[in-house]
Design an enzyme around this catalytic site. Sequence first.
Site, short mmCIF file in Angstrom:
data_model
loop_
_atom_site.label_atom_id
_atom_site.label_comp_id
_atom_site.label_asym_id
_atom_site.label_seq_id
_atom_site.Cartn_x
_atom_site.Cartn_y
_atom_site.Cartn_z
N GLU A 452 -42.28 10.73 -11.03
CA GLU A 452 -40.71 11.13 -11.06
C GLU A 452 -40.04 10.05 -11.92
O GLU A 452 -40.14 9.89 -13.03
CB GLU A 452 -40.12 11.37 -9.72
CG GLU A 452 -38.89 12.44 -10.01
CD GLU A 452 -38.67 12.99 -9.05
OE1 GLU A 452 -39.24 13.09 -7.92
OE2 GLU A 452 -37.31 13.74 -8.83
N GLU A 713 -36.81 6.92 1.10
CA GLU A 713 -36.06 8.11 0.53
C GLU A 713 -35.36 9.11 1.80
O GLU A 713 -34.51 9.45 1.62
CB GLU A 713 -36.84 8.86 -0.35
CG GLU A 713 -36.30 10.35 -0.76
CD GLU A 713 -37.33 10.96 -1.64
OE1 GLU A 713 -38.71 10.57 -1.69
OE2 GLU A 713 -36.88 11.89 -2.34
C1 BGC Z 1 -35.23 12.55 -6.31
C2 BGC Z 1 -33.85 12.16 -5.65
C3 BGC Z 1 -32.82 13.26 -6.55
C4 BGC Z 1 -33.25 14.25 -6.29
C5 BGC Z 1 -32.38 15.60 -6.59
C6 BGC Z 1 -35.63 14.01 -5.86
O1 BGC Z 1 -36.61 14.34 -6.47
O2 BGC Z 1 -36.11 11.54 -6.00
O3 BGC Z 1 -33.62 11.05 -5.38
O4 BGC Z 1 -31.45 12.90 -6.55
O5 BGC Z 1 -34.64 14.82 -6.71
O6 BGC Z 1 -32.09 16.64 -5.39
#
Ligand code: BGC
Length: 860
Positions: A452, A713
């Site tokens: 990501e 996270e």
């Molecule tokens: C990310 C988050 C992001 C989110 C959106 C995730 O996969 O890692 O930090 O803001 O997606 O909801």
Amino acid sequence: MKHWIFVFACAFPVAAQLAPSDLRVEYLRDPLGVDVARPRFSFVPEDSERGAKQSAFQIVVSSGGATVWDSGKQSSDDTAQVEYAGKALESNRSYDWRVRWWDQADHPSPWAQAHFDTGLSASDWKAHWIRGANELRKEFSLDSKPVRARAFVAGIGYYELRINGRKVGDRVLDSPYTVYSKRILYSTYDVTGMLNAGPNAVSVMLGEGWFRSRAAIVQIEVEMAGGGRVTIASDATWKSAAGPILSDSIYNGETYDARKETPGWDRAGFNDAGWEPASLDDAPTGVLSSEMMPPIRVTGSIMPVKITSPKPGMWVFDFGQNFSGWVRLKVRGPAGDRVKLRHAEVLYDDGNLNVENLRGARATDVYILKGSGEELYEPRFTYHGFRYVELSGFPGTPEQDTLLARVVHSDVQPIGGFSASKTILNQIQHNILWGIESNLESIPTDCNQRDERMGWMADAHLYSETAMLNFDMAAFYNNFLRDIRDSQSDDGSVPDTVPRARFARGPADPAWGSAFPLIAWYMYERYGDRRALEENFDGIRRWTDFLTTRAHDGTVDFFKYGDWVPITRTPGPLVSTFYYYVSADITARAAEVLEKKDQAGQYRELAGQIKAAFQARFFDKENGTYGNGSQTSDILALAAGVAPRGSPTLDRLTDNIVYEHDTHLSTGIIGTKYLLPLLTRTGNAELAYELAVETSYPSWGYMVEHGATTLWELWQEKTGDSMNSHNHPMFGSIGAWFYEALAGINFDAKQPGYRRIRIQPQVVGDLKWASGTLETIRGTVSSSWSRSGDALRMEVTIPVASTAEVWIPESRLEGVTVTESGKTVWKNGQPAEGASARERGDWIVVEIGSGSYLFERSGT
Ligand code: BGC
């Protein structure tokens, strides 16, 4: 002898007023490649005397000895973002600038001097984008050694520029990730010392980077002693070969076959007869702009703290810290041996790597030996987020120095410091710093390890104030704001990730897209950067207007993520409406600053309507709470100032925290950002502190106690095949509260950029002391306090370019007395004669100018 020193010191007193320090152009020190028409100069007037003030300054810019701008003596206390107003700057030129300042007694300081170079203007680019295989080269000859030479280079994706066998500069993972269809950033290098009289070779290695393709553009401008000029520009006469990098990918890693190296390929005299001609690439549509922010660099190294061998022939290196980068491998062995390096954030209980949470990212580097004695390898075109590395295929038994970790991120200058007597706070601060640094990779990323690593906009704005308090972020965020502008659609919407990731379709969730107004506004508040408002005003206004198209009767239903990863969910429309309000409010404020009267009125009115609509739709009269009564619902209502005076909402919120959640938060990323500042502002700093030092689930301390070295996270401890990064800085919003509430360093938005400072520490809980220091754009501010019983000591330093008020707590303490450096300031419930002190609520407020102060409070 002593006597002599004394006499000497008396006869020649050391001047208090010093030359300005920290000279910067567009926030950068001695920058190359300045490509703005009116660059802005900043400096910090220095004076060791208290109460010094700048009454005037002068800036002189020259090139080749000729003055191109002399500001003259400007009666002004401005020290930051002074706009250039001289002759048009020329492309690819070196400029000197100097600055001095006058104090209030009209004494001029000595001059201080610095340099900057301009970039290559669009019309001067002669080079072509070229591609081929991974390596490109060209030889050229110079009649003499040059007196000045600059290389301008950009790659899509990554490039490494080499001249005469050496890497140019210390940038890695360049060029930055931008909206390539709109803009590609080139870097400028001073290569004067790298070029020789006679034959020279310039070469480039290419990596796929974020663009997933390989092409580069290179132009070297050389100036000779007699005034002659030579241009070396990439074109179809360059040669190309595959080189030793067999594959490279940001997520998956790099495979390097050292047997395929062709020694001497990057030097003059190499026989490239067997090489293919490079091909001209279609010029990308994006314009070339200069990279005007701190580049990505290797900023440090980490030695392994532990090496284990969970299986025969396999070793796991623990570096003791989660971070971004790679490892340097040191190896000896036979040609053709394949050494494999896998990276992970966590281990299984049996000591093996757990890579489940990396999802699709393979995070594996492979090195194939050439068999020539000691071999050193570092990947060039990938980076990993990790703490552990699994080594396999290694010939022999590895030693402590077989792997050395290399820390890699945008090299933003650390400018802050926070510490306190409570260990858990210092550990959280540690995790925040590593979390932020790991996620500055030319854009602010959400995470550093899985498939990501995108510029998710909510993540970006949630930790940006904390980032600004710990690092010099101005140039970085100015660049990111330009990326946001480059990403804005015609309808005014912006994407959830900037640059837009393939999967980020349609308009951003309002809580994500509001990064646009928020970061621009933070730039104004914390750096006094008015241009950030000028340049972004139109875009911010269009973003707000876009939200209006999604609104019905003043509220916005549209949302995607809302208060993301909470313990208790909050209705999405409530979160979206909050950010609709924030966007309208910032549009109004920005219009006020920019003196756009009509728009200021229009958006102020809109903000008022949204507030009223928020109240009408989300207030639950029966319970005195908002939305579904979640903590975030109430936090957002209170933070926006929606709740009317005397409303029970604040009590409901604190009850919810204390009784329903046993003094725990239950917020997601959005509510968390506003919670502690809100509690502090409303007289509940003690409760905020309890949440900050909590170590049971859910809390920041819980992460620390469960081995986190960066922020997670999720509040939960998870390690499976799902979304659970162990390095996600978004909950780092608490870091701003450390500086502002605990150390007490606050700014006044009416005099932004720390021109006016409020020192107001919260002396809370079992905290014995706290200390913060911050190099602002106007100089260094610091605030430290310590206490014992009723005695409180506060040490404060304020820069010359600022004034401050110091708030000393507990004015109502029995028999309270306050002294400053031994002189009474407050006694018997009133200011001492001649002292500029007053009482505000429970605080004694003292006015100060620049300098260092020691306040001591005692009671009876
Ligand atoms: C990310 C988050 C992001 C989110 C959106 C995730 O996969 O890692 O930090 O803001 O997606 O909801």
